[in-house]
Design a protein around this motif. Structure first.
Motif, PDB file in Angstrom:
ATOM      1  N   SER A  22      -7.853 -26.240 -29.176  1.00 34.26           N
ATOM      2  CA  SER A  22      -6.237 -26.676 -28.633  1.00 34.26           C
ATOM      3  C   SER A  22      -5.739 -28.248 -27.845  1.00 34.26           C
ATOM      4  N   LYS A  23      -6.647 -28.984 -28.559  1.00 33.78           N
ATOM      5  CA  LYS A  23      -6.080 -30.273 -28.662  1.00 33.78           C
ATOM      6  C   LYS A  23      -5.810 -30.989 -29.496  1.00 33.78           C
ATOM      7  N   TRP A  24      -5.230 -30.052 -30.593  1.00 32.52           N
ATOM      8  CA  TRP A  24      -4.993 -30.310 -32.151  1.00 32.52           C
ATOM      9  C   TRP A  24      -3.654 -30.215 -31.641  1.00 32.52           C
ATOM     10  N   VAL A  25      -3.064 -31.498 -32.808  1.00 30.64           N
ATOM     11  CA  VAL A  25      -1.789 -31.625 -32.457  1.00 30.64           C
ATOM     12  C   VAL A  25      -1.112 -32.646 -34.102  1.00 30.64           C
ATOM     13  N   ARG A  26      -0.044 -31.194 -34.597  1.00 31.48           N
ATOM     14  CA  ARG A  26       0.388 -31.834 -35.907  1.00 31.48           C
ATOM     15  C   ARG A  26       1.292 -32.416 -36.221  1.00 31.48           C
ATOM     16  N   ALA A  27       1.875 -32.935 -36.410  1.00 32.09           N
ATOM     17  CA  ALA A  27       3.455 -33.306 -37.487  1.00 32.09           C
ATOM     18  C   ALA A  27       4.501 -31.990 -38.491  1.00 32.09           C
ATOM     19  N   CYS A  28       5.473 -31.958 -37.250  1.00 38.63           N
ATOM     20  CA  CYS A  28       6.188 -30.895 -38.013  1.00 38.63           C
ATOM     21  C   CYS A  28       7.144 -31.632 -39.375  1.00 38.63           C
ATOM     22  N   SER A  29       7.091 -31.010 -40.345  1.00 42.12           N
ATOM     23  CA  SER A  29       7.493 -31.493 -41.730  1.00 42.12           C
ATOM     24  C   SER A  29       8.612 -31.081 -41.848  1.00 42.12           C
ATOM     25  N   GLN A  30       9.756 -30.163 -40.544  1.00 34.01           N
ATOM     26  CA  GLN A  30      10.770 -29.869 -40.935  1.00 34.01           C
ATOM     27  C   GLN A  30      11.131 -30.586 -40.348  1.00 34.01           C
ATOM     28  N   CYS A  31      10.953 -31.258 -38.520  1.00 37.68           N
ATOM     29  CA  CYS A  31      12.016 -31.714 -38.130  1.00 37.68           C
ATOM     30  C   CYS A  31      10.803 -32.914 -36.844  1.00 37.68           C
ATOM     31  N   ASP A  32       9.976 -33.514 -37.766  1.00 38.89           N
ATOM     32  CA  ASP A  32       9.262 -34.384 -37.418  1.00 38.89           C
ATOM     33  C   ASP A  32       8.325 -34.217 -35.460  1.00 38.89           C
ATOM     34  N   GLY A  33       9.084 -33.022 -35.228  1.00 42.20           N
ATOM     35  CA  GLY A  33       8.450 -32.791 -33.515  1.00 42.20           C
ATOM     36  C   GLY A  33       7.056 -32.073 -33.694  1.00 42.20           C
ATOM     37  N   GLN A  34       6.517 -32.296 -32.484  1.00 44.44           N
ATOM     38  CA  GLN A  34       5.232 -32.358 -32.596  1.00 44.44           C
ATOM     39  C   GLN A  34       4.783 -30.611 -32.386  1.00 44.44           C
ATOM     40  N   MET A  35       3.398 -30.848 -34.166  1.00 45.12           N
ATOM     41  CA  MET A  35       3.014 -29.237 -33.088  1.00 45.12           C
ATOM     42  C   MET A  35       1.779 -28.738 -32.639  1.00 45.12           C
ATOM     43  N   ILE A  36       1.959 -27.757 -31.847  1.00 43.91           N
ATOM     44  CA  ILE A  36       0.629 -27.184 -30.701  1.00 43.91           C
ATOM     45  C   ILE A  36      -0.647 -26.337 -31.562  1.00 43.91           C
ATOM     46  N   VAL A  37      -0.931 -25.938 -31.382  1.00 46.97           N
ATOM     47  CA  VAL A  37      -2.200 -25.295 -31.356  1.00 46.97           C
ATOM     48  C   VAL A  37      -1.821 -23.723 -30.638  1.00 46.97           C
ATOM     49  N   THR A  38      -1.325 -22.576 -30.894  1.00 43.44           N
ATOM     50  CA  THR A  38      -0.509 -21.768 -29.977  1.00 43.44           C
ATOM     51  C   THR A  38      -1.656 -20.273 -30.845  1.00 43.44           C
ATOM     52  N   ALA A  39      -2.611 -20.061 -31.795  1.00 47.31           N
ATOM     53  CA  ALA A  39      -3.468 -19.399 -32.045  1.00 47.31           C
ATOM     54  C   ALA A  39      -4.543 -19.468 -32.948  1.00 47.31           C
ATOM     55  N   LYS A  40      -5.935 -19.272 -32.670  1.00 48.32           N
ATOM     56  CA  LYS A  40      -6.724 -19.001 -33.803  1.00 48.32           C
ATOM     57  C   LYS A  40      -6.658 -17.441 -34.480  1.00 48.32           C
ATOM     58  N   GLU A  41      -6.708 -17.835 -35.595  1.00 44.97           N
ATOM     59  CA  GLU A  41      -6.902 -16.665 -36.907  1.00 44.97           C
ATOM     60  C   GLU A  41      -7.549 -16.873 -37.759  1.00 44.97           C
ATOM     61  N   ALA A  42      -8.104 -15.180 -38.052  1.00 43.94           N
ATOM     62  CA  ALA A  42      -9.574 -14.965 -38.957  1.00 43.94           C
ATOM     63  C   ALA A  42      -8.960 -13.863 -39.649  1.00 43.94           C
ATOM     64  N   GLU A  43      -9.400 -13.485 -41.075  1.00 45.11           N
ATOM     65  CA  GLU A  43      -9.087 -12.394 -41.302  1.00 45.11           C
ATOM     66  C   GLU A  43      -9.813 -11.070 -41.066  1.00 45.11           C
ATOM     67  N   GLN A  44      -9.180 -10.524 -41.078  1.00 42.21           N
ATOM     68  CA  GLN A  44     -10.022  -9.315 -40.513  1.00 42.21           C
ATOM     69  C   GLN A  44     -11.290  -8.582 -40.853  1.00 42.21           C
ATOM     70  N   TYR A  45     -11.676  -8.986 -42.770  1.00 44.13           N
ATOM     71  CA  TYR A  45     -12.807  -8.602 -42.930  1.00 44.13           C
ATOM     72  C   TYR A  45     -14.058  -9.613 -42.174  1.00 44.13           C
ATOM     73  N   GLU A  46     -14.845  -9.059 -41.677  1.00 42.26           N
ATOM     74  CA  GLU A  46     -16.395  -9.849 -41.144  1.00 42.26           C
ATOM     75  C   GLU A  46     -17.254 -10.027 -42.091  1.00 42.26           C
ATOM     76  N   GLY A  47     -17.297 -10.536 -43.577  1.00 40.82           N
ATOM     77  CA  GLY A  47     -18.436 -10.845 -44.522  1.00 40.82           C
ATOM     78  C   GLY A  47     -18.434 -12.828 -44.407  1.00 40.82           C
ATOM     79  N   PRO A  48     -19.136 -12.832 -45.333  1.00 41.31           N
ATOM     80  CA  PRO A  48     -19.494 -13.894 -45.805  1.00 41.31           C
ATOM     81  C   PRO A  48     -17.735 -14.271 -46.684  1.00 41.31           C
TER      82      PRO A  48
END
Length: 160
Positions: A22-48
């Motif tokens: 949640s501490k990561w912040v990135r720059a928006c490529s459209q408006c140069d605003g700050q982008m914050i983490v809203t979700a951690k995502e993963a594929e539904q597949y559970e394997g390697p």
């Protein structure tokens, strides 16, 4: 856009966002605003090889982007390299000559060589897709550079 609808459409599942992520912040490529983490995502597949990433949302323009993890990018590029090396090894050890020879022997050998050719092409296409996917994920990271994050990071190409 509703977060649950986006998750269902992309085939990704949400995982709990850690305090570290949640501490990561990135720059928006459209408006140069700050982008914050809203979700951690993963594929539904559970394997390697399961792909992981963080979804960042701009606080100014609400644009969302998924940034793949360093491990996901490395896995894509390493897999593409392994497929390429396997193909080079096979053709340097006579696979092309064997396919041509088998195609001229008999109808049964012809179908065997046709199957082998399609098998090799499927691996080549898969390797190409892995390579382009890895390059695309790196490009997305470059478009949205890190603004802030934990100092203990040792990651691939400015990531998390």
């Amino acid at each position: 856009m509703d977060r649950d609808d986006k998750t269902l459409e992309s085939g990704l599942i949400d995982l709990p966002v850690s305090e570290h992520d949640s501490k990561w912040v990135r720059a928006c490529s459209q408006c140069d605003g700050q982008m914050i983490v809203t979700a951690k995502e993963a594929e539904q597949y559970e394997g390697p090889g399961r792909e992981h990433g963080l979804r960042f949302t701009c606080q100014r323009c609400d644009r969302s982007v998924s940034i793949a993890s360093s491990l996901t990018i490395f896995t894509n590029l390493a897999s593409a390299l392994m497929v390429l090396c396997g193909g080079i090894y096979a053709f340097s050890n006579g696979l092309g000559g064997f396919i041509i020879y088998a195609a001229t022997e008999s109808i049964l050998w012809f179908f065997g060589s046709l199957f082998l050719t399609l098998f090799v092409l499927a691996f080549a296409v898969g390797g190409y897709l892995l390579l382009t996917s890895g390059i695309e994920k790196i490009s997305v990271r470059k478009k949205h550079p890190l603004v802030a994050g934990p100092s203990d990071n040792a990651s691939l190409l400015a990531g998390h």
